[in-house]
Structure formats: structure tokens, C-alpha cells
Enzyme design. Structure first.
Site, mmCIF file in Angstrom:
data_model
loop_
_atom_site.group_PDB
_atom_site.id
_atom_site.type_symbol
_atom_site.label_atom_id
_atom_site.label_comp_id
_atom_site.label_asym_id
_atom_site.label_seq_id
_atom_site.Cartn_x
_atom_site.Cartn_y
_atom_site.Cartn_z
ATOM 1 N N SER A 111 0.849 -1.195 0.000
ATOM 2 C CA SER A 111 0.000 0.000 0.000
ATOM 3 C C SER A 111 0.883 1.242 0.000
ATOM 4 O O SER A 111 2.047 1.200 0.425
ATOM 5 C CB SER A 111 -0.886 0.002 1.248
ATOM 6 O OG SER A 111 -1.478 1.260 1.475
ATOM 7 N N TYR B 150 -0.351 -0.172 10.747
ATOM 8 C CA TYR B 150 -0.697 -0.607 9.395
ATOM 9 C C TYR B 150 0.420 -0.247 8.418
ATOM 10 O O TYR B 150 0.832 -1.095 7.602
ATOM 11 C CB TYR B 150 -2.007 0.048 8.957
ATOM 12 C CG TYR B 150 -2.411 -0.311 7.547
ATOM 13 C CD1 TYR B 150 -2.777 -1.613 7.226
ATOM 14 C CD2 TYR B 150 -2.428 0.650 6.536
ATOM 15 C CE1 TYR B 150 -3.154 -1.952 5.928
ATOM 16 C CE2 TYR B 150 -2.802 0.319 5.240
ATOM 17 C CZ TYR B 150 -3.162 -0.978 4.945
ATOM 18 O OH TYR B 150 -3.518 -1.317 3.652
#
Length: 317
Positions: A159, A185
């Protein structure tokens, strides 16, 4: 640095379009999190090209419902098996039940922005455990099957969040630092890029190629832990709580395109250790801060990849 690899496919291409005309009969792929979102579209594209695909998911009933009829008429098959990436026993059982060569693995499953939660026993931060460590253990368990394919590919789904944080080797599980769900994350997505870099280096002589990617902005179950205020800030909800599809959002089929490209397209045959977005190789950046495209150098650094490999190896013994 060598010239960046380009392909004819842009950000709007779908996974099926990327694999149009590609014959995958006789090939076997493993896709984690293949019951919804970009994972499901990756499965559909692979099986639609004739491949046999095994999906690893926590909810087998939902996966069976989602994939009913998805294999189509081109000879591909879809098998659903239980897999909980946050539980190493589950990962090891999934790998042990594998039979025959595996021509590719798409490490697609993930969780995002959880409240603080840890695994039982070793106490790994759950996002790092699921997004990285579970996939690391899975790939180690499938190693001989990948070697047997003589040209297998590994794809890790990362990501742009990785641009927000390097890997904190001194405190990976937030034992000392205050827990930050977005920082956790981001770190886990950096770990996913480093995982591909480590495999590219270590397993090169066994024919395995590994790359990582950013799929794009897609509305999927990945956002299920986000509150409405956060979704509004991301542009995914309007003031009344209704979903918004921004111009820069992709459909799941478009978001799966780069995964399909890297795991099965002849256009990237032999390519390894690189990071892609929108079906093109991305530029390396000295630092991720302030960027929303490209790959941070710390995420493809060979020393960081080696250190993370050692950390993962100690955890899965």
C-alpha cells in the site's frame, strides 16, 4: 538504477484484461483473502485463464458462496480452504496440506487500522502478524512447492501507506511506543515490500521471482474497521454517510490487475525484487514522507530485508 519496466496496461485495466489470451492450464496458484474485493477478482482472472486456484480464507462458507460459478468454462478450478493468518498453527496446517507444485502465491489478505490487538502467546501486534508474519510463515511452508514449479512467482500486496513508516526493528510490536493503528498498518505494509525483496534475493537461484505492489484506492472489506469520520476524511463517505466513488477510486477488478500481471503475465517473466503500481514499475524514493506514489528505499533495502527475515524466522520456529 535500471530503467523502470512499463507495460501496455494503465490504471483502468482489469485483471481479466491483463490476462486476456494467457493460457494458465496446468498451473496452480494460491491466493489469500480471495473471498472478496481484489482477492476475489484475482481468483476470477486466474481461474478464467484456466488455472487451478486455492483460496485461503477464514470464512470458507462466504468464500464458497462468492466463488460459486466463478471458474467459468475455461477449465480452471477453485478450491477453498481455511486459513487464519493470525494463527501460525492454521498457517502451518494449510501449507502442510498442499500437494504438488505451486506456480504462484498472491499474498493478498490483510487487515487495516485495527484497535490495539495482539496474538496469543508471542503477543505480536495483530496487523503485523496478519499482513506480514502469517504470509512469511505461509511462504516458508510452501517453499518446496514453489521450488518444484521451476519458475514460481510470489506477489505481496502492499500500500502507499508504507510511505508513512519504515520498519521499527527496535520496537515492531509497540511494546514501548504508544500504539497507533495507522502507524502499525503502515509498518506492516513496509514489511510486505521487504518480504518480497527478501524472497527475490534468497530464492532467486531456485527460480522463484517475487514482487510487491500498490493496488490503488478501492472500496472493499479492508475498510471495515474504520469509523464514519475516518471514511469521510478519506473521501469514501459524504456528509450523510453515503458511499462515494471518487474519480481516483478503482473497481475491485481494476485493483486486482497488478496482482494478476505480476503473478501470471508473460510481460513480467523473470522480473523480481521490484514494486509496481497501476501495472507499471514504480519509482524508488529516498524517503516516503510527503509522497503518495512510488516506493521508499527503506522498503526495498537489502539489509532491512535480511534483518526482517531473521526476525520472522525466529518468530515462526
Amino acid at each position: 538504477m535500471t530503467d523502470l519496466l512499463t507495460t501496455p496496461f494503465g490504471p483502468e485495466a482489469t485483471a481479466a484484461e491483463v490476462l486476456a489470451g494467457v493460457d494458465l492450464h496446468g498451473r496452480h496458484y494460491v491466493v489469500t483473502g480471495g473471498a472478496s474485493g481484489i482477492g476475489l477478482e484475482t481468483v476470477r482472472a486466474l481461474s478464467g485463464a484456466g488455472a487451478d486456484v486455492t483460496i485461503g480464507v477464514r470464512d470458507c462458507e462466504r468464500a464458497l458462496s462468492a466463488t460459486a460459478g466463478a471458474a467459468g468454462t475455461n477449465g480452471g478450478s477453485i478450491t477453498v480452504r481455511p486459513l487464519d493468518l493470525g494463527d501460525l498453527d492454521s498457517v502451518l496446517l494449510f501449507a502442510a496440506e498442499q500437494d504438488g507444485p505451486v506456480h504462484g502465491v498472491v499474498a493478498n489478505a490483510g487487515i487495516m487500522a485495527l484497535p490495539e490487538k495482539r496474538t496469543s502467546g508471542a503477543g505480536w501486534e495483530m496487523q503485523l502478524a496478519t499482513n506480514y508474519l502469517g504470509h512469511f510463515a505461509l511462504l516458508l511452508g510452501l517453499r518446496d512447492h514453489l521450488f518444484a514449479a521451476e519458475g514460481a512467482r510470489v506477489v505481496t500486496v502492499s500500500s502507499t501507506a508504507h510511505l508513512r513508516s519504515p520498519f521499527h526493528f527496535e520496537d515492531p510490536n509497540f511494546a514501548v511506543r504508544p500504539y497507533d493503528r495507522w502507524g502499525a498498518y503502515a509498518q506492516s505494509k513496509t514489511a510486505d515490500v521487504l518480504l518480497a525483496a527478501g524472497i527475490a534475493d534468497r530464492w532467486r537461484d531456485y527460480g522463484v521471482r517475487a514482487n510487491s505492489l500498490m493496488p490503488g484506492w478501492i472500496t472493499t472489506r479492508l475498510q471495515r474497521h474504520l469509523d464514519e469520520d475516518t471514511l469521510r476524511a478519506m473521501g469514501a463517505l459524504d456528509s450523510d454517510g453515503n458511499r462515494i466513488e471518487q474519480d481516483f477510486f478503482k473497481t475491485p477488478a481494476q485493483g486486482a490487475a497488478t496482482s494478476a500481471l505480476l503473478v501470471a503475465s508473460p510481460l513480467v517473466e523473470g522480473v523480481t525484487g521490484r514494486y509496481f503500481e497501476d501495472n507499471q514499475e514504480a519509482e524508488q524514493l529516498e524517503d516516503g514522507a510527503g509522497h503518495d506514489r512510488g516506493v521508499a528505499r527503506y522498503a526495498v533495502d537489502a539489509e532491512n530485508a535480511e534483518q526482517l527475515w531473521s526476525l520472522g524466522s525466529a518468530a515462526v520456529r
